[in-house]
Motif scaffolding. Sequence first.
Motif, PDB file in Angstrom:
ATOM      1  N   PRO A 174       0.837  -1.194   0.000  1.00  0.00           N
ATOM      2  CA  PRO A 174       0.000   0.000   0.000  1.00  0.00           C
ATOM      3  C   PRO A 174       0.874   1.246   0.000  1.00  0.00           C
ATOM      4  O   PRO A 174       1.992   1.229   0.535  1.00  0.00           O
ATOM      5  N   GLU A 175       0.383   2.310  -0.608  1.00  0.00           N
ATOM      6  CA  GLU A 175       1.177   3.546  -0.688  1.00  0.00           C
ATOM      7  C   GLU A 175       1.642   4.025   0.682  1.00  0.00           C
ATOM      8  O   GLU A 175       2.760   4.530   0.822  1.00  0.00           O
ATOM      9  N   ALA A 176       0.778   3.857   1.694  1.00  0.00           N
ATOM     10  CA  ALA A 176       1.117   4.347   3.034  1.00  0.00           C
ATOM     11  C   ALA A 176       2.088   3.425   3.759  1.00  0.00           C
ATOM     12  O   ALA A 176       2.620   3.799   4.808  1.00  0.00           O
ATOM     13  N   GLY A 177       2.335   2.232   3.219  1.00  0.00           N
ATOM     14  CA  GLY A 177       3.186   1.261   3.903  1.00  0.00           C
ATOM     15  C   GLY A 177       4.260   0.707   2.998  1.00  0.00           C
ATOM     16  O   GLY A 177       4.372  -0.498   2.815  1.00  0.00           O
ATOM     17  N   ASP A 178       5.079   1.595   2.426  1.00  0.00           N
ATOM     18  CA  ASP A 178       6.067   1.173   1.419  1.00  0.00           C
ATOM     19  C   ASP A 178       7.455   0.960   2.018  1.00  0.00           C
ATOM     20  O   ASP A 178       8.476   1.315   1.420  1.00  0.00           O
ATOM     21  N   ASP A 179       7.520   0.322   3.185  1.00  0.00           N
ATOM     22  CA  ASP A 179       8.811   0.134   3.850  1.00  0.00           C
ATOM     23  C   ASP A 179       9.750  -0.772   3.056  1.00  0.00           C
ATOM     24  O   ASP A 179      10.954  -0.521   2.991  1.00  0.00           O
ATOM     25  N   THR A 180       9.214  -1.814   2.427  1.00  0.00           N
ATOM     26  CA  THR A 180      10.088  -2.708   1.655  1.00  0.00           C
ATOM     27  C   THR A 180      10.596  -2.021   0.393  1.00  0.00           C
ATOM     28  O   THR A 180      11.781  -2.129   0.042  1.00  0.00           O
ATOM     29  N   ARG A 181       9.720  -1.300  -0.303  1.00  0.00           N
ATOM     30  CA  ARG A 181      10.169  -0.581  -1.509  1.00  0.00           C
ATOM     31  C   ARG A 181      11.288   0.398  -1.163  1.00  0.00           C
ATOM     32  O   ARG A 181      12.327   0.446  -1.828  1.00  0.00           O
ATOM     33  N   ARG A 182      11.092   1.172  -0.110  1.00  0.00           N
ATOM     34  CA  ARG A 182      12.121   2.135   0.292  1.00  0.00           C
ATOM     35  C   ARG A 182      13.418   1.430   0.693  1.00  0.00           C
ATOM     36  O   ARG A 182      14.524   1.900   0.393  1.00  0.00           O
ATOM     37  N   SER A 183      13.261   0.296   1.373  1.00  0.00           N
ATOM     38  CA  SER A 183      14.436  -0.435   1.834  1.00  0.00           C
ATOM     39  C   SER A 183      15.224  -1.011   0.666  1.00  0.00           C
ATOM     40  O   SER A 183      16.462  -0.957   0.648  1.00  0.00           O
ATOM     41  N   LEU A 184      14.527  -1.540  -0.330  1.00  0.00           N
ATOM     42  CA  LEU A 184      15.218  -2.094  -1.495  1.00  0.00           C
ATOM     43  C   LEU A 184      15.946  -0.993  -2.264  1.00  0.00           C
ATOM     44  O   LEU A 184      17.064  -1.194  -2.744  1.00  0.00           O
ATOM     45  N   THR A 211      13.769 -11.667   6.315  1.00  0.00           N
ATOM     46  CA  THR A 211      13.077 -11.591   5.023  1.00  0.00           C
ATOM     47  C   THR A 211      13.784 -10.627   4.074  1.00  0.00           C
ATOM     48  O   THR A 211      13.921 -10.909   2.889  1.00  0.00           O
ATOM     49  N   PHE A 212      14.285  -9.521   4.590  1.00  0.00           N
ATOM     50  CA  PHE A 212      14.965  -8.552   3.725  1.00  0.00           C
ATOM     51  C   PHE A 212      16.270  -9.123   3.177  1.00  0.00           C
ATOM     52  O   PHE A 212      16.661  -8.830   2.041  1.00  0.00           O
ATOM     53  N   SER A 213      16.928  -9.971   3.981  1.00  0.00           N
ATOM     54  CA  SER A 213      18.181 -10.578   3.506  1.00  0.00           C
ATOM     55  C   SER A 213      17.935 -11.467   2.291  1.00  0.00           C
ATOM     56  O   SER A 213      18.827 -11.673   1.465  1.00  0.00           O
ATOM     57  N   ILE A 214      16.713 -11.989   2.160  1.00  0.00           N
ATOM     58  CA  ILE A 214      16.327 -12.783   0.987  1.00  0.00           C
ATOM     59  C   ILE A 214      15.805 -11.869  -0.121  1.00  0.00           C
ATOM     60  O   ILE A 214      16.220 -11.965  -1.283  1.00  0.00           O
ATOM     61  N   ASN A 215      14.893 -10.983   0.252  1.00  0.00           N
ATOM     62  CA  ASN A 215      14.205 -10.172  -0.762  1.00  0.00           C
ATOM     63  C   ASN A 215      15.137  -9.219  -1.500  1.00  0.00           C
ATOM     64  O   ASN A 215      14.916  -8.928  -2.685  1.00  0.00           O
ATOM     65  N   ARG A 216      16.174  -8.743  -0.842  1.00  0.00           N
ATOM     66  CA  ARG A 216      17.087  -7.815  -1.524  1.00  0.00           C
ATOM     67  C   ARG A 216      17.819  -8.498  -2.668  1.00  0.00           C
ATOM     68  O   ARG A 216      18.282  -7.848  -3.601  1.00  0.00           O
ATOM     69  N   HIS A 217      17.909  -9.829  -2.607  1.00  0.00           N
ATOM     70  CA  HIS A 217      18.557 -10.594  -3.678  1.00  0.00           C
ATOM     71  C   HIS A 217      17.574 -11.112  -4.718  1.00  0.00           C
ATOM     72  O   HIS A 217      17.934 -11.259  -5.892  1.00  0.00           O
ATOM     73  N   LEU A 218      16.353 -11.422  -4.314  1.00  0.00           N
ATOM     74  CA  LEU A 218      15.442 -12.153  -5.193  1.00  0.00           C
ATOM     75  C   LEU A 218      14.251 -11.357  -5.713  1.00  0.00           C
ATOM     76  O   LEU A 218      13.648 -11.757  -6.717  1.00  0.00           O
ATOM     77  N   VAL A 232       9.014  -3.583  -6.551  1.00  0.00           N
ATOM     78  CA  VAL A 232       7.849  -3.396  -5.677  1.00  0.00           C
ATOM     79  C   VAL A 232       7.013  -2.260  -6.246  1.00  0.00           C
ATOM     80  O   VAL A 232       7.543  -1.183  -6.549  1.00  0.00           O
ATOM     81  N   VAL A 233       5.726  -2.503  -6.425  1.00  0.00           N
ATOM     82  CA  VAL A 233       4.808  -1.469  -6.904  1.00  0.00           C
ATOM     83  C   VAL A 233       3.851  -1.099  -5.778  1.00  0.00           C
ATOM     84  O   VAL A 233       3.636  -1.875  -4.846  1.00  0.00           O
ATOM     85  N   LEU A 234       3.286   0.097  -5.882  1.00  0.00           N
ATOM     86  CA  LEU A 234       2.420   0.618  -4.827  1.00  0.00           C
ATOM     87  C   LEU A 234       0.996   0.806  -5.321  1.00  0.00           C
ATOM     88  O   LEU A 234       0.777   1.150  -6.486  1.00  0.00           O
ATOM     89  N   VAL A 235       0.037   0.595  -4.427  1.00  0.00           N
ATOM     90  CA  VAL A 235      -1.378   0.825  -4.746  1.00  0.00           C
ATOM     91  C   VAL A 235      -2.008   1.650  -3.637  1.00  0.00           C
ATOM     92  O   VAL A 235      -1.623   1.554  -2.472  1.00  0.00           O
TER      93      VAL A 235
END
Length: 318
Positions: free
Chosen positions: A207-217, A244-251, A255-258
């Motif tokens: 969600p647009e208000a919860g883009d912590d993973t997008r920002r982190s990547l 989870t981030f240690s995996i997601n940053r590689h794979l 990330v898109v926002l809605v």
Amino acid sequence: MSTLPVSLADVRDAAARLAGVAHRTPVLRSRQLDELVGAEVHLKCENFQRIGAFKFRGAYNAVSRLSEAQLRKGIAAYSSGNHAQAVALAAREFGSTAVILVPEDTPQSKKDATAGYGAELVTYDRFTGDRVAIGNKLAADRGLALIPPYEHPHVIAGQGTAALELLDEVAELDTVLTPIGGGGLIAGSATAAKGISPGIRVVGVEPEAGDDTRRSLLAGERVRIPVPRTIADGQAAEIPGELTFSINRHLVDEVVLVSDDEIRAAMRFAFERLKIVLEPSGATPIAALLTGKLAGARRVGAILSGGNIAPERFATLL
């Protein structure tokens, strides 16, 4: 790339443990959705999973590995709702007990369902309290085995079985699309998908208000944001999990926002056209598809993460 903490073999092992226990959820198609998106879309409906969400997969896989002594003492978890129900049911399946820490503002339907599986509920204020610290203390004080909602390799591996099933049923997907909360579902899904098909694209939706993973990547490190205020309560994470981030940053490729309005429209589309009920988090992949945020995708597998929403809230949101 260094060796990641969860492998395709781990996901396959979780699938063996879940066989005959978790539902093999259906994959739905919609000609109208294909036309609107301009791609072939395959919807993996985890709203039909036990407890109404994918979370049962990871919880059961983790609980299944506890010792008899740990099962006798009981299990603790913290959750905004679906993991709470999943751990409560998994504990019951193994003859154990569960104590679940939930935010005070968790939808009452999710609280009632969790209690219905026999769990004891303890509440906290998500805007002022640290659930990890409170949950760890609760488990330590009572001698309980703590199963977090995503920061656990067995949980991540279990969640990956949804994508494993999807890829087993639908060949040659070019894109896998999943919601992102703490990152467990997409971490497990990416592990399975890239393990089977290294060139596949893995896209997450926040969600647009919860883009912590997008920002982190984008930053290359975990970024904390204010507690998100969004209708997608299952995705109201402040910071990605460390594991989870240690995996997601590689794979994870993108990330898109809605927006909340786009999520509402996706919930309505799913209800009116597909005849399925999705909670806001579960509808975010459809929201991303309907708003054209997956440019270039031709054959998409989207995991609809859950459908746990009270009729009153569903009606109000729509």
